[in-house]
Design a protein around this motif. Structure first.
Motif, PDB file in Angstrom:
ATOM      1  N   ARG A   1     -13.738   7.592 -11.311  1.00  0.00           N
ATOM      2  CA  ARG A   1     -13.968   8.739 -10.424  1.00  0.00           C
ATOM      3  C   ARG A   1     -12.660   9.195  -9.779  1.00  0.00           C
ATOM      4  NH1 ARG A   1     -14.256  10.082  -5.376  1.00  0.00           N
ATOM      5  NH2 ARG A   1     -13.671   7.982  -4.695  1.00  0.00           N
ATOM      6  N   ARG A   2     -11.837   8.225  -9.369  1.00  0.00           N
ATOM      7  CA  ARG A   2     -10.575   8.578  -8.730  1.00  0.00           C
ATOM      8  C   ARG A   2      -9.599   9.197  -9.713  1.00  0.00           C
ATOM      9  NH1 ARG A   2      -9.775   2.942  -5.982  1.00  0.00           N
ATOM     10  NH2 ARG A   2      -7.552   3.499  -6.022  1.00  0.00           N
ATOM     11  N   VAL A   3      -9.637   8.759 -10.973  1.00  0.00           N
ATOM     12  CA  VAL A   3      -8.794   9.384 -12.002  1.00  0.00           C
ATOM     13  C   VAL A   3      -9.208  10.838 -12.193  1.00  0.00           C
ATOM     14  CG1 VAL A   3      -8.228   9.418 -14.457  1.00  0.00           C
ATOM     15  CG2 VAL A   3      -8.212   7.247 -13.201  1.00  0.00           C
ATOM     16  N   GLU A   4     -10.502  11.090 -12.250  1.00  0.00           N
ATOM     17  CA  GLU A   4     -11.005  12.455 -12.401  1.00  0.00           C
ATOM     18  C   GLU A   4     -10.615  13.311 -11.188  1.00  0.00           C
ATOM     19  OE1 GLU A   4     -12.715  14.001 -14.823  1.00  0.00           O
ATOM     20  OE2 GLU A   4     -12.862  12.290 -16.188  1.00  0.00           O
ATOM     21  N   MET A   5     -10.709  12.725  -9.990  1.00  0.00           N
ATOM     22  CA  MET A   5     -10.352  13.451  -8.774  1.00  0.00           C
ATOM     23  C   MET A   5      -8.872  13.814  -8.780  1.00  0.00           C
ATOM     24  SD  MET A   5     -10.249  12.102  -4.831  1.00  0.00           S
ATOM     25  CE  MET A   5      -8.768  11.163  -5.262  1.00  0.00           C
ATOM     26  N   ALA A   6      -8.011  12.848  -9.139  1.00  0.00           N
ATOM     27  CA  ALA A   6      -6.569  13.118  -9.187  1.00  0.00           C
ATOM     28  C   ALA A   6      -6.249  14.188 -10.214  1.00  0.00           C
ATOM     29  CB  ALA A   6      -5.807  11.827  -9.506  1.00  0.00           C
ATOM     30  N   ALA A   7      -6.907  14.128 -11.375  1.00  0.00           N
ATOM     31  CA  ALA A   7      -6.676  15.120 -12.421  1.00  0.00           C
ATOM     32  C   ALA A   7      -7.095  16.511 -11.968  1.00  0.00           C
ATOM     33  CB  ALA A   7      -7.434  14.725 -13.686  1.00  0.00           C
ATOM     34  N   GLU A   8      -8.178  16.588 -11.193  1.00  0.00           N
ATOM     35  CA  GLU A   8      -8.629  17.895 -10.690  1.00  0.00           C
ATOM     36  C   GLU A   8      -7.645  18.444  -9.662  1.00  0.00           C
ATOM     37  OE1 GLU A   8     -12.550  19.933  -8.570  1.00  0.00           O
ATOM     38  OE2 GLU A   8     -12.624  17.859  -9.274  1.00  0.00           O
ATOM     39  N   ILE A   9      -7.167  17.591  -8.759  1.00  0.00           N
ATOM     40  CA  ILE A   9      -6.208  18.019  -7.740  1.00  0.00           C
ATOM     41  C   ILE A   9      -4.950  18.571  -8.393  1.00  0.00           C
ATOM     42  CG2 ILE A   9      -4.636  17.185  -5.931  1.00  0.00           C
ATOM     43  CD1 ILE A   9      -6.845  15.264  -5.062  1.00  0.00           C
ATOM     44  N   LEU A  10      -4.518  17.944  -9.502  1.00  0.00           N
ATOM     45  CA  LEU A  10      -3.242  18.270 -10.133  1.00  0.00           C
ATOM     46  C   LEU A  10      -3.386  19.170 -11.357  1.00  0.00           C
ATOM     47  CD1 LEU A  10      -1.746  14.691  -9.834  1.00  0.00           C
ATOM     48  CD2 LEU A  10      -1.046  16.692  -8.520  1.00  0.00           C
TER      49      LEU A  10
ATOM     50  N   GLY B   1      -0.229  11.759 -10.208  1.00  0.00           N
ATOM     51  CA  GLY B   1      -1.621  11.331 -10.294  1.00  0.00           C
ATOM     52  C   GLY B   1      -1.751   9.826 -10.258  1.00  0.00           C
ATOM     53  N   ARG B   2      -0.819   9.149 -10.923  1.00  0.00           N
ATOM     54  CA  ARG B   2      -0.825   7.681 -10.918  1.00  0.00           C
ATOM     55  C   ARG B   2      -0.629   7.143  -9.497  1.00  0.00           C
ATOM     56  NH1 ARG B   2       3.241   5.556 -15.186  1.00  0.00           N
ATOM     57  NH2 ARG B   2       4.648   6.474 -13.652  1.00  0.00           N
ATOM     58  N   ALA B   3       0.142   7.886  -8.687  1.00  0.00           N
ATOM     59  CA  ALA B   3       0.337   7.481  -7.294  1.00  0.00           C
ATOM     60  C   ALA B   3      -0.896   7.800  -6.449  1.00  0.00           C
ATOM     61  CB  ALA B   3       1.567   8.188  -6.724  1.00  0.00           C
ATOM     62  N   ILE B   4      -1.548   8.927  -6.724  1.00  0.00           N
ATOM     63  CA  ILE B   4      -2.693   9.357  -5.923  1.00  0.00           C
ATOM     64  C   ILE B   4      -3.858   8.381  -6.033  1.00  0.00           C
ATOM     65  CG2 ILE B   4      -4.512  11.114  -5.753  1.00  0.00           C
ATOM     66  CD1 ILE B   4      -2.412  13.188  -6.477  1.00  0.00           C
ATOM     67  N   VAL B   5      -4.139   7.856  -7.246  1.00  0.00           N
ATOM     68  CA  VAL B   5      -5.345   7.039  -7.431  1.00  0.00           C
ATOM     69  C   VAL B   5      -5.295   5.756  -6.623  1.00  0.00           C
ATOM     70  CG1 VAL B   5      -5.910   7.922  -9.715  1.00  0.00           C
ATOM     71  CG2 VAL B   5      -4.380   5.957  -9.512  1.00  0.00           C
ATOM     72  N   ARG B   6      -4.104   5.374  -6.205  1.00  0.00           N
ATOM     73  CA  ARG B   6      -4.002   4.165  -5.388  1.00  0.00           C
ATOM     74  C   ARG B   6      -4.448   4.425  -3.953  1.00  0.00           C
ATOM     75  NH1 ARG B   6       1.155  -0.018  -5.124  1.00  0.00           N
ATOM     76  NH2 ARG B   6       0.086  -1.613  -3.885  1.00  0.00           N
ATOM     77  N   ASP B   7      -4.531   5.702  -3.560  1.00  0.00           N
ATOM     78  CA  ASP B   7      -4.877   6.088  -2.191  1.00  0.00           C
ATOM     79  C   ASP B   7      -3.975   5.360  -1.205  1.00  0.00           C
ATOM     80  OD1 ASP B   7      -6.185   7.382  -0.146  1.00  0.00           O
ATOM     81  OD2 ASP B   7      -7.799   5.901  -0.001  1.00  0.00           O
TER      82      ASP B   7
ATOM     83  N   ASN C   1       0.831  -1.210   0.000  1.00  0.00           N
ATOM     84  CA  ASN C   1       0.000   0.000   0.000  1.00  0.00           C
ATOM     85  C   ASN C   1       0.864   1.257   0.000  1.00  0.00           C
ATOM     86  OD1 ASN C   1      -2.358   1.449  -0.125  1.00  0.00           O
ATOM     87  ND2 ASN C   1      -2.717   1.430   2.079  1.00  0.00           N
ATOM     88  N   ILE C   2       1.890   1.241  -0.868  1.00  0.00           N
ATOM     89  CA  ILE C   2       2.822   2.353  -1.017  1.00  0.00           C
ATOM     90  C   ILE C   2       2.855   2.760  -2.474  1.00  0.00           C
ATOM     91  CG2 ILE C   2       5.307   2.882  -1.072  1.00  0.00           C
ATOM     92  CD1 ILE C   2       5.608   1.436   1.546  1.00  0.00           C
ATOM     93  N   SER C   3       2.895   4.065  -2.746  1.00  0.00           N
ATOM     94  CA  SER C   3       3.068   4.566  -4.110  1.00  0.00           C
ATOM     95  C   SER C   3       4.376   5.335  -4.192  1.00  0.00           C
ATOM     96  CB  SER C   3       1.909   5.487  -4.505  1.00  0.00           C
ATOM     97  OG  SER C   3       0.739   4.723  -4.754  1.00  0.00           O
ATOM     98  N   MET C   4       5.087   5.140  -5.306  1.00  0.00           N
ATOM     99  CA  MET C   4       6.404   5.755  -5.463  1.00  0.00           C
ATOM    100  C   MET C   4       6.437   6.583  -6.739  1.00  0.00           C
ATOM    101  SD  MET C   4      10.078   3.888  -5.079  1.00  0.00           S
ATOM    102  CE  MET C   4      11.623   4.807  -5.080  1.00  0.00           C
ATOM    103  N   VAL C   5       6.980   7.793  -6.622  1.00  0.00           N
ATOM    104  CA  VAL C   5       7.174   8.685  -7.769  1.00  0.00           C
ATOM    105  C   VAL C   5       8.671   8.783  -8.016  1.00  0.00           C
ATOM    106  CG1 VAL C   5       6.814  10.994  -8.713  1.00  0.00           C
ATOM    107  CG2 VAL C   5       5.080   9.969  -7.219  1.00  0.00           C
ATOM    108  N   PHE C   6       9.085   8.420  -9.226  1.00  0.00           N
ATOM    109  CA  PHE C   6      10.512   8.336  -9.536  1.00  0.00           C
ATOM    110  C   PHE C   6      11.032   9.627 -10.157  1.00  0.00           C
ATOM    111  CE2 PHE C   6       8.863   4.020  -9.596  1.00  0.00           C
ATOM    112  CZ  PHE C   6       9.822   3.304  -8.915  1.00  0.00           C
TER     113      PHE C   6
END
Length: 312
Positions: free
Chosen positions: A112-121, A145-151, A76-81
């Motif tokens: 819905r989560r993709v749309e939410m991440a896109a709005e945040i960013l 955004g790809r990291a955010i959608v994983r929550d 349950n970890i997201s990583m941005v390289f």
């Protein structure tokens, strides 16, 4: 949100210890930045938390659960390289939604989560664009955004802004901090950039040779460095360090010049290192310390002056 506990973590490649008996607690919702010179082990430590490097010794706990042998996709970890690692043939929408699609999560909820991440960013108008049509900053936002959608419970950032120009780095620093305030997700962030560390972190971990040289808030490290390494590393330009002899009420430079100073009793009569931050200097018509100027750098609001005092 997720709490991280690293207890006596060690990483060896052969006989060489890259991470040596390191312990660290990261609280839920905290923004912790790892800094240090190249080769100090900060990126290796991040990859161990992510599960991309095996742990030689010690325990890694995520939300109270031992995670040493848990595969990366189940942490349950997201990583941005540092590199955006986007699929060039996919649109922004497809790139952000790739993870949920692979995990076969609920379609409408994932959308819905993709749309939410896109709005945040601020990416909503770019959802149907491909990476080649985006700027560097926009591509990095897609990676976020790809990291955010994983929550996720924890965000890991590995020098995410190093490929951007100076103006974009400032903008992205602001956006990452705004994202953290909105999500309150635990963040562990690796950088070599002093300004990023000082402006973004709740706490900074200064690493040296696979160990923690000092851990504290940005101002604690700046005002009260624990050792000479931290004193010389934190701050840009770096702290001025001079060898002096301490006497009651004065320090004596190498050329014999005496400078009034409040000297602790324990230091009197000894050779010590005097640390002076740049902002502590003031121009005077006459004074005990003579500066031999070697270089000046105008930066706009400031003029940085480099030189030698008593041949130091």
């Amino acid at each position: 949100m997720g709490a991280l506990t690293l207890s006596r973590i060690t990483k060896r490649f052969g006989q060489a210890a890259v991470i040596d008996d390191l312990s660290l607690d990261v609280e839920k919702g905290e923004f912790v930045v790892l800094v240090g010179p190249s080769g100090c082990g900060k990126s290796t430590l991040l990859r161990m938390i992510a599960g991309l490097e095996d742990i030689t010794g010690g325990d890694l706990m995520i939300d109270g659960r031992r995670a040493n042998d848990v595969p990366p996709q189940k942490r349950n970890i997201s990583m941005v390289f540092q590199s955006y690692a986007l699929f060039p043939h996919m649109t922004v929408r497809q790139n952000i939604g790739f993870g949920p699609r692979v995990r076969r999560e609920n379609g409408p909820e994932s959308a819905r989560r993709v749309e939410m991440a896109a709005e945040i960013l601020n990416l909503k108008e770019h959802l149907d664009h491909r990476p080649a049509q985006l700027s560097g900053g926009q591509r990095q936002r897609v990676a976020m955004g790809r990291a955010i959608v994983r929550d996720p419970a924890v965000f890991l950032f590995d020098e995410p802004l190093s490929n951007l120009d100076a103006k974009l780095r400032v903008q992205m620093r602001t956006e990452i901090k705004t994202l953290h305030r909105r999500t309150r997700t635990t963040v562990v962030y690796v950088t070599h950039d002093q300004i990023e560390a000082m402006t973004m972190a709740d706490r900074i971990v200064v690493m040296q040779g696979g160990r923690i040289a000092q851990l504290g808030t940005p101002l604690e490290l700046y005002d009260r460095p624990a050792n000479l390494f931290v004193a010389g590393f934190i701050g840009s330009p770096a702290m001025n360090l001079m060898t002096v002899r301490a006497e009651p009420g004065t320090v004596v430079l190498l050329d014999g010049t005496q400078v009034p100073a409040a000297v602790p009793e324990a230091a009197r009569g000894r050779a010590v290192t005097l640390g002076i931050r740049r902002e502590a200097f003031a121009k005077a018509a006459d004074g005990p310390m003579r500066l031999s100027v070697q270089l000046t750098e105008p930066t706009g609001p400031e003029l940085h002056v480099y030189g030698r005092i008593a041949d130091q």
